[in-house]
Design a protein around this motif. Structure first.
Motif, PDB file in Angstrom:
ATOM      1  N   LEU A  12      35.310  37.909 -33.463  1.00 37.53           N
ATOM      2  CA  LEU A  12      33.726  38.269 -33.899  1.00 37.53           C
ATOM      3  C   LEU A  12      33.953  39.260 -35.066  1.00 37.53           C
ATOM      4  CD1 LEU A  12      32.064  39.040 -30.424  1.00 37.53           C
ATOM      5  CD2 LEU A  12      31.623  37.317 -32.357  1.00 37.53           C
ATOM      6  N   PRO A  13      34.990  40.386 -35.318  1.00 38.97           N
ATOM      7  CA  PRO A  13      35.004  41.204 -36.533  1.00 38.97           C
ATOM      8  C   PRO A  13      34.949  40.264 -37.758  1.00 38.97           C
ATOM      9  CG  PRO A  13      36.332  42.120 -34.746  1.00 38.97           C
ATOM     10  CD  PRO A  13      35.805  40.761 -34.115  1.00 38.97           C
ATOM     11  N   ALA A  14      35.946  39.256 -37.735  1.00 38.29           N
ATOM     12  CA  ALA A  14      36.168  38.490 -38.912  1.00 38.29           C
ATOM     13  C   ALA A  14      34.987  37.620 -38.953  1.00 38.29           C
ATOM     14  CB  ALA A  14      37.350  37.885 -38.765  1.00 38.29           C
ATOM     15  N   LEU A  15      34.553  37.143 -38.091  1.00 37.69           N
ATOM     16  CA  LEU A  15      33.046  36.302 -38.141  1.00 37.69           C
ATOM     17  C   LEU A  15      31.864  36.980 -38.604  1.00 37.69           C
ATOM     18  CD1 LEU A  15      33.643  33.966 -35.212  1.00 37.69           C
ATOM     19  CD2 LEU A  15      34.522  33.281 -37.392  1.00 37.69           C
ATOM     20  N   ALA A  16      31.973  38.245 -38.237  1.00 33.05           N
ATOM     21  CA  ALA A  16      30.781  38.866 -38.772  1.00 33.05           C
ATOM     22  C   ALA A  16      30.837  39.389 -40.220  1.00 33.05           C
ATOM     23  CB  ALA A  16      30.599  40.212 -37.948  1.00 33.05           C
ATOM     24  N   THR A  17      32.062  39.749 -40.521  1.00 29.12           N
ATOM     25  CA  THR A  17      32.118  40.115 -42.014  1.00 29.12           C
ATOM     26  C   THR A  17      32.092  38.729 -42.756  1.00 29.12           C
ATOM     27  OG1 THR A  17      33.740  41.665 -41.566  1.00 29.12           O
ATOM     28  CG2 THR A  17      33.852  40.789 -43.653  1.00 29.12           C
TER      29      THR A  17
END
Length: 286
Positions: free
Chosen positions: A201-206
């Protein structure tokens, strides 16, 4: 006594350093947000006021500017929906397919893996503008001109997204966790959807913020491929504001630009919490 004085000096040094960091960060934040603030302010001012002087305070002419904007038969909300549909669809496809591809590169061993990954790196280095003519001819042969398909489907093959997520998995995704899921009888797709994606999720959000903003602000490809006015995206509609009809109506121009920026700010605020939450979780060690 000297020890207390030394500790006091160290405390003041720490406080001073922290204060300096906060001042620098606040200065950067103000510098970044100031253009958006001035855009919002000018969207509420009349054309005469904008031409006469600079103001940092909101006025009362927003609805007048909006009426002037829509009175020229510009379907603002239709263009907003077109841009949102293209940006949201292409972003979702980009994130899911790129995450699946990066997961395969990180997890599996197959013949030609190294050379295929090198090919992805080479694609990143090639400017996309070099393939515009060939891409246009290809879309013409497929009969996809004046449609959203050539603006959405190419997002599936995003070399930069695959590279970014593969690097993220190399540092964050434990292969022992995947082996434990397989031992418990989880299929590969279930492991990817229920274990890998939440971790990502953090990488996908970025990545999602960059992908959405890039698709939303894309002007060149829609301008080349789209000919029907009802299919215009918001950047294409904003470009019409520079024509002679709107050349003297600066208030309407600022209002159109302000409406263009609002969805980007909302998407950024919505996805930021996932980035912060992922960083918080990653910083906790059991």
């Amino acid at each position: 006594m000297s020890t207390k004085r030394t500790l006091s000096q160290q405390s003041w040094t720490v406080y001073g350093s922290t204060l300096f960091v906060y001042v620098v960060l606040i200065s950067f934040a103000v510098t970044c947000l100031f253009p958006f603030y001035m855009l919002a302010v000018n969207a509420t001012r009349s054309t005469n006021d904008i031409q006469q002087s600079i103001s940092f305070w909101f006025s009362t002419h927003f609805f007048m500017n909006y009426d002037s904007l829509v009175s020229r038969e510009l379907d603002i909300f239709r263009a907003l929906w077109n841009s949102f549909y293209i940006a949201a669809t292409s972003t979702l496809l980009n994130l899911y397919v790129s995450a699946m591809t990066a997961f395969a590169f990180h997890t599996y061993q197959f013949k030609g893996k190294k050379w295929l990954y090198v090919t992805i790196l080479l694609v990143i280095m090639i400017p996309g503008q070099l393939g515009i003519i060939g891409f246009y001819q290809f879309m013409l042969q497929l009969g996809w001109l004046d449609s959203y398909a050539p603006l959405i489907l190419p997002s599936i093959a995003s070399a930069a997204s695959v590279f970014f997520l593969r690097q993220y998995y190399a540092s964050m995704l434990s292969k022992e966790l995947l082996e434990a899921a397989r031992v418990d009888g989880s299929s590969e797709f279930r492991t990817f959807n229920q274990i890998v994606l939440p971790i990502s999720l953090p990488a996908l959000a970025t990545l999602g913020i960059g992908s959405f903003v890039g698709s939303w602000n894309n002007y060149l490809m829609p301008f080349i491929l789209i000919s029907s006015e009802e299919k215009y995206t918001m950047p294409m509609l904003v470009q019409l504001l520079k024509t002679n009809i709107f050349a003297t109506d600066i208030g309407a121009i600022y209002t159109g630009l302000f409406l263009t920026v609002i969805p980007l700010l909302l998407v950024y605020m919505f996805l930021t919490k996932y980035i912060i939450g992922g960083l918080t979780v990653g910083g906790i060690k059991e």
